[in-house]
Design a protein around this motif. Structure first.
Motif, PDB file in Angstrom:
ATOM      1  N   ILE A  30       0.827  -1.209   0.000  1.00 49.58           N
ATOM      2  CA  ILE A  30       0.000   0.000   0.000  1.00 49.58           C
ATOM      3  C   ILE A  30       0.865   1.264   0.000  1.00 49.58           C
ATOM      4  CG2 ILE A  30      -1.696   1.335   1.326  1.00 49.58           C
ATOM      5  CD1 ILE A  30      -2.815  -1.375   2.288  1.00 49.58           C
ATOM      6  N   CYS A  31       1.921   1.251   0.797  1.00 45.46           N
ATOM      7  CA  CYS A  31       2.757   2.454   0.927  1.00 45.46           C
ATOM      8  C   CYS A  31       3.703   2.656  -0.248  1.00 45.46           C
ATOM      9  CB  CYS A  31       3.567   2.382   2.224  1.00 45.46           C
ATOM     10  SG  CYS A  31       2.582   2.516   3.729  1.00 45.46           S
ATOM     11  N   PHE A  32       4.294   1.559  -0.739  1.00 38.13           N
ATOM     12  CA  PHE A  32       5.340   1.685  -1.750  1.00 38.13           C
ATOM     13  C   PHE A  32       5.003   1.022  -3.083  1.00 38.13           C
ATOM     14  CE2 PHE A  32       7.564   1.423   2.452  1.00 38.13           C
ATOM     15  CZ  PHE A  32       7.901   2.761   2.534  1.00 38.13           C
ATOM     16  N   GLY A  33       4.151  -0.004  -3.046  1.00 40.06           N
ATOM     17  CA  GLY A  33       3.855  -0.741  -4.263  1.00 40.06           C
ATOM     18  C   GLY A  33       2.806  -0.090  -5.147  1.00 40.06           C
ATOM     19  N   LEU A  34       1.693   0.328  -4.560  1.00 38.73           N
ATOM     20  CA  LEU A  34       0.612   0.917  -5.343  1.00 38.73           C
ATOM     21  C   LEU A  34       1.046   2.153  -6.142  1.00 38.73           C
ATOM     22  CD1 LEU A  34      -2.504   0.553  -2.986  1.00 38.73           C
ATOM     23  CD2 LEU A  34      -1.757  -0.949  -4.841  1.00 38.73           C
ATOM     24  N   PRO A  35       1.876   3.043  -5.576  1.00 40.49           N
ATOM     25  CA  PRO A  35       2.315   4.205  -6.369  1.00 40.49           C
ATOM     26  C   PRO A  35       3.150   3.841  -7.595  1.00 40.49           C
ATOM     27  CG  PRO A  35       2.623   4.627  -4.031  1.00 40.49           C
ATOM     28  CD  PRO A  35       2.293   3.170  -4.162  1.00 40.49           C
ATOM     29  N   MET A  36       3.627   2.590  -7.647  1.00 43.67           N
ATOM     30  CA  MET A  36       4.443   2.164  -8.782  1.00 43.67           C
ATOM     31  C   MET A  36       3.601   1.600  -9.927  1.00 43.67           C
ATOM     32  SD  MET A  36       7.496   0.303  -6.626  1.00 43.67           S
ATOM     33  CE  MET A  36       8.423  -0.144  -8.101  1.00 43.67           C
ATOM     34  N   LEU A  37       2.290   1.463  -9.716  1.00 38.93           N
ATOM     35  CA  LEU A  37       1.431   0.923 -10.772  1.00 38.93           C
ATOM     36  C   LEU A  37       1.387   1.879 -11.962  1.00 38.93           C
ATOM     37  CD1 LEU A  37      -1.599  -0.409  -8.671  1.00 38.93           C
ATOM     38  CD2 LEU A  37       0.162  -1.774  -9.806  1.00 38.93           C
ATOM     39  N   PRO A  38       1.357   1.341 -13.185  1.00 40.25           N
ATOM     40  CA  PRO A  38       1.283   2.220 -14.361  1.00 40.25           C
ATOM     41  C   PRO A  38      -0.051   2.951 -14.419  1.00 40.25           C
ATOM     42  CG  PRO A  38       1.037  -0.093 -14.981  1.00 40.25           C
ATOM     43  CD  PRO A  38       1.418  -0.076 -13.542  1.00 40.25           C
ATOM     44  N   VAL A  39      -0.023   4.148 -14.914  1.00 39.27           N
ATOM     45  CA  VAL A  39      -1.195   5.013 -15.146  1.00 39.27           C
ATOM     46  C   VAL A  39      -1.803   5.523 -13.852  1.00 39.27           C
ATOM     47  CG1 VAL A  39      -3.430   5.283 -16.271  1.00 39.27           C
ATOM     48  CG2 VAL A  39      -1.694   3.781 -17.298  1.00 39.27           C
ATOM     49  N   ILE A  40      -2.301   4.604 -12.988  1.00 38.12           N
ATOM     50  CA  ILE A  40      -3.015   5.046 -11.786  1.00 38.12           C
ATOM     51  C   ILE A  40      -2.097   5.252 -10.586  1.00 38.12           C
ATOM     52  CG2 ILE A  40      -5.163   3.937 -12.514  1.00 38.12           C
ATOM     53  CD1 ILE A  40      -4.549   1.692 -10.506  1.00 38.12           C
ATOM     54  N   GLY A  41      -0.836   4.803 -10.709  1.00 39.37           N
ATOM     55  CA  GLY A  41       0.103   4.889  -9.595  1.00 39.37           C
ATOM     56  C   GLY A  41       0.222   6.265  -8.973  1.00 39.37           C
ATOM     57  N   PRO A  42       0.394   7.332  -9.774  1.00 43.27           N
ATOM     58  CA  PRO A  42       0.540   8.677  -9.193  1.00 43.27           C
ATOM     59  C   PRO A  42      -0.661   9.121  -8.358  1.00 43.27           C
ATOM     60  CG  PRO A  42       1.269   8.660 -11.483  1.00 43.27           C
ATOM     61  CD  PRO A  42       0.627   7.332 -11.227  1.00 43.27           C
ATOM     62  N   TYR A  43      -1.840   8.545  -8.642  1.00 42.40           N
ATOM     63  CA  TYR A  43      -3.040   8.910  -7.886  1.00 42.40           C
ATOM     64  C   TYR A  43      -3.162   8.118  -6.582  1.00 42.40           C
ATOM     65  CZ  TYR A  43      -4.270  10.905 -12.405  1.00 42.40           C
ATOM     66  OH  TYR A  43      -4.260  11.626 -13.574  1.00 42.40           O
ATOM     67  N   LEU A  44      -2.281   7.140  -6.397  1.00 43.39           N
ATOM     68  CA  LEU A  44      -2.341   6.288  -5.215  1.00 43.39           C
ATOM     69  C   LEU A  44      -1.235   6.604  -4.223  1.00 43.39           C
ATOM     70  CD1 LEU A  44      -3.125   2.879  -6.969  1.00 43.39           C
ATOM     71  CD2 LEU A  44      -4.725   4.436  -5.840  1.00 43.39           C
ATOM     72  N   VAL A  45      -0.565   7.729  -4.412  1.00 44.71           N
ATOM     73  CA  VAL A  45       0.461   8.173  -3.462  1.00 44.71           C
ATOM     74  C   VAL A  45      -0.244   8.812  -2.277  1.00 44.71           C
ATOM     75  CG1 VAL A  45       2.455   9.645  -3.077  1.00 44.71           C
ATOM     76  CG2 VAL A  45       2.134   8.546  -5.305  1.00 44.71           C
ATOM     77  N   LEU A  46      -0.121   8.183  -1.119  1.00 42.17           N
ATOM     78  CA  LEU A  46      -0.820   8.633   0.079  1.00 42.17           C
ATOM     79  C   LEU A  46       0.172   9.023   1.160  1.00 42.17           C
ATOM     80  CD1 LEU A  46      -3.455   5.742   0.276  1.00 42.17           C
ATOM     81  CD2 LEU A  46      -3.840   8.046  -0.616  1.00 42.17           C
TER      82      LEU A  46
END
Length: 219
Positions: free
Chosen positions: A72-88
């Protein structure tokens, strides 16, 4: 070790303990109702909903909480396209991780409580002319929570201790400040102080649940 030095250690560690307590209450307040809803979903006659809830519980309980926090903290922001929106914010991300994890465990606890209710209670409710919702609300749910409360108490104590995992995702909680002091001063004392603070918190949680159990027992 001087008294002033111990005080200088305790002040930042209590700040970290405050973060621990905030996370604990956020996780408890949200994950317990969510766990109950998952239990309802598992027992739903709608097969797709039941299977989805069972899969969620199986996956979450079958993987380490630390891994879930890292994803959740480090992996989700690395997803293509939607990753930048998952930086919390790290604390927000960690809170979500704890809620997701503990909801699955509370769901299993409530399922056990539900199975512990005598089947004759359902028959008695039918005799009294109660519908399904009235039966659940007035008869089944109170007994389910009474049966599940000791397990909920144990899981809550575990939650307090698991908050130490915040250290792994760079959230400044109690263990973070203890480790910082150990590295800075080359002394093991901060670890003992941290252990004492954790112990005090778990004792307080245990006492609160013991009072709840006694109150429910005599109602």
């Amino acid at each position: 070790m001087s008294f002033d030095y111990i005080v200088s250690l305790i002040k930042p560690m209590l700040q970290g303990a405050e973060m621990t307590i905030i996370l604990f209450f956020i996780a408890i307040i949200i994950s317990i109702p969510l766990g109950f809803l998952l239990t309802v979903a598992v027992n739903s006659s709608f097969k797709l909903l039941s299977l989805a809830a069972k899969a969620y519980i199986y996956i979450v309980r079958g993987t380490p909480l630390l891994l879930q926090l890292l994803i959740i903290c480090f992996g989700l922001p690395m997803l293509p396209v939607i990753g930048p929106y998952l930086v919390l914010d790290r604390f927000v991300a960690a809170s979500i991780g704890f809620i997701i994890n503990y909801a699955a465990y509370f769901a299993e606890i409530f399922r056990g409580g539900l199975l512990g209710v005598d089947s004759g209670q359902y028959e008695a409710a039918q005799v009294l002319g109660l519908n399904k919702w009235q039966t659940m609300r007035k008869i089944i749910m109170p007994q389910m929570f009474r049966i599940a409360l000791p397990a909920v108490a144990n899981e809550s104590v575990t939650l307090i201790k698991d908050t130490a995992l915040l250290y792994a995702v760079a959230v400044p909680e109690l263990l973070h400040f203890a480790q910082t002091a150990v590295n800075r001063d080359f002394t093991i004392l901060p670890f003992f102080l941290a252990a004492l603070i954790y112990l005090l918190m778990t004792v307080m949680i245990s006492l609160i649940f013991n009072m709840l159990e006694k109150r429910i027992r005599f109602e």
